[in-house]
Design an enzyme around this catalytic site. Structure first.
Site, short mmCIF file in Angstrom:
data_model
loop_
_atom_site.label_atom_id
_atom_site.label_comp_id
_atom_site.label_asym_id
_atom_site.label_seq_id
_atom_site.Cartn_x
_atom_site.Cartn_y
_atom_site.Cartn_z
N HIS A 21 0.32 31.07 28.38
CA HIS A 21 0.59 29.63 28.43
C HIS A 21 1.59 29.21 27.34
O HIS A 21 2.58 28.52 27.63
CB HIS A 21 -0.72 28.86 28.24
CG HIS A 21 -0.59 27.38 28.33
ND1 HIS A 21 -0.74 26.69 29.51
CD2 HIS A 21 -0.30 26.45 27.38
CE1 HIS A 21 -0.56 25.40 29.29
NE2 HIS A 21 -0.30 25.22 28.00
N GLU A 22 1.34 29.64 26.12
CA GLU A 22 2.21 29.23 25.01
C GLU A 22 3.58 29.90 25.08
O GLU A 22 4.58 29.31 24.66
CB GLU A 22 1.53 29.52 23.67
CG GLU A 22 0.20 28.82 23.46
CD GLU A 22 0.29 27.31 23.62
OE1 GLU A 22 1.39 26.73 23.40
OE2 GLU A 22 -0.73 26.70 24.00
N HIS A 25 5.83 27.65 27.09
CA HIS A 25 6.42 26.59 26.26
C HIS A 25 7.52 27.15 25.36
O HIS A 25 8.60 26.56 25.23
CB HIS A 25 5.34 25.94 25.38
CG HIS A 25 4.32 25.15 26.13
ND1 HIS A 25 4.64 24.19 27.06
CD2 HIS A 25 2.95 25.16 26.05
CE1 HIS A 25 3.53 23.65 27.54
NE2 HIS A 25 2.49 24.23 26.95
#
Length: 454
Positions: A21-22, A25
């Site tokens: 997920h990170e 980003h």
């Protein structure tokens, strides 16, 4: 050891999904020219870190393992008075609204892409699944009323081919949510003199099942369960069966005159008869026999059950479902889409009260499932991670302030109005969003504790 195994399985799954997920980003922020100051796995105080790259981004592990974050150069969080002009251009809020949307959306999108890759890999590898062959059902069930009798193999539902039992369950869950009947294409053996196979189509009414029943064994309520092997005895151990003269390979036809349709029915009859004499009628090779046996009475989880100390094979017939790469990717994408839609439907029905809030689970239940699937095998564990990755993606896209979806809502309003939302509005929304999130966490924790206790 079991607790350690469960914790390890949970931490590996959670850590992997947080990193994915990170990284979404992080990568898109870098592509958009935004300076990334820190990439942290975990929340709270940093316990280990190293700096790498041209920007000397800090890669860190933090003390609280639930979550993670990417810290970018942001005027709302840092004093940029002494910042060099070339770095100011890389500050997050100075980017166009479309770039900010891309950076924020990249986390959930990374979770969806990761799920697609996991499913695609599993579909290419081949997943062992029970064949969707039906067990005989009771006359009062919806399956019997639809014309099914047991022994049929389901080949398609609503025109979509199915190859495994999990696909049958998935299709029926969608029909229950949409409140529509299910059309089964089934195949059965022609027991007439011509032999061969019979093809038939039946329509199964789902009126007796509501969306709230999906958390239980709703398929059994409909009369749908997996066919089991015949009641052929396996290994005979020291106990009532051996003393009565039963032998490995004996086929049990009926007990006390009641027909035994399969091995599971025999097990159920014996378990329900502690200390009661049973007359078993069966075949040993070409010869019939009748043998009386009295099951021992044993206590299991506070319940008295019968046992005759004999192994009875119960595993259903299995099939390996595998696909070529492009088909596997397409199926992975479809599975991810269907699961996301199903999750949103369930959330919507929870909000309007059509589905119980007991379905909300927290880290304790997720850890338990992680441990259980890891014990079953790598295929089950990776499937579990794929489903959790989808859930993480969907939940982060909900329009709740403090989540990615809340920020996307702000940027959508900015596009519509031509100006950013006010700081005052943002502060109030953040507090409200934090309250909603804390409430959901408390509900999840309560449900976890109730499941552990009961």
């Amino acid at each position: 050891m079991n607790l350690l195994h469960t914790l390890l399985a949970f931490m590996v799954a959670l850590g992997t999904l947080v990193v994915v997920h990170e990284l979404g980003h992080y990568w898109v922020a870098r592509l958009c020219g935004v300076k990334v100051l820190r990439f942290s796995v975990g929340m709270g105080r940093v316990i280990w870190s190293r700096r790498f790259g041209r920007d000397q981004t800090e890669w860190a592990l933090s003390i609280l393992p639930l979550g993670g974050y990417v810290k970018m150069l942001d005027a709302r969080e840092q004093d940029l008075g002494d910042m060099a002009p070339e770095d100011l251009k890389r500050e997050f809020t100075r980017q166009s609204v479309w770039r900010r949307i891309a950076i924020v959306a990249a986390g959930p999108v990374a979770n969806f892409l990761f799920a697609i890759l996991l499913f695609a890999g599993l579909f290419m590898h081949g997943i062992p699944e029970p064949v969707p062959k039906l067990r005989a059902m009771a006359e009062q069930t919806a399956a019997y009323q639809a014309g099914l009798r047991g022994g049929e193999t389901i080949t398609a539902i609503n025109g979509e081919a199915v190859h495994a039992w999990s696909e049958v369950r998935w299709q029926l869950m969608q029909n229950v949510l949409e409140k529509t009947p299910a059309r089964f294409d089934v195949e059965s053996v022609n027991r007439g003199p011509s032999g061969g196979k019979l093809l038939n189509t039946v329509t199964l009414s789902l009126d007796g099942v509501s969306s709230q029943d999906l958390e239980g064994d709703f398929m059994t309520r409909l009369g749908l369960s997996l066919a089991r092997p015949p009641a052929i005895l396996g290994k005979i151990m020291e106990g009532p069966a051996m003393q009565a003269g039963l032998q490995k390979g004996d086929l049990i036809l009926d007990v006390n005159g009641a027909t035994v349709r399969d091995g599971l029915a025999l097990v159920e009859l014996v378990r329900a008869s502690p200390g009661k004499p049973l007359t078993l009628h069966g075949m040993r090779g070409q010869s019939e026999f009748r043998i009386a046996v009295t099951p021992d009475a044993l206590t299991d989880n506070g319940q008295t059950i019968g046992r005759i100390k004999v192994e009875v094979p119960l595993a259903p017939a299995m099939v390996i479902v595998s696909d070529p790469p492009w088909t596997a990717i397409a199926k992975g994408a479809q599975k991810t889409w269907d699961t996301s839609v199903m999750t949103l439907k369930m959330i919507g029905k929870m909000i309007v009260g059509q589905v119980s809030w007991k379905n909300i689970t927290g880290p304790i239940t997720i850890a338990d499932y992680a441990g259980q699937t890891a014990k079953v095998g790598l295929v089950s564990y990776l499937s579990f991670i794929a489903f959790i990755s989808i859930s993480l993606g969907v939940m982060n896209l909900l329009p709740i302030p403090v989540l990615d979806g809340g920020h996307l809502l702000y940027y959508s309003l900015e596009i519509l109005t031509g100006r950013p939302v006010s700081e005052r509005f943002g502060e109030i929304a953040q507090r409200a969003g934090l309250g909603i999130l804390m409430t959901l966490m408390l509900v999840a924790a309560f449900n976890d504790i109730v499941r552990l206790m009961f």
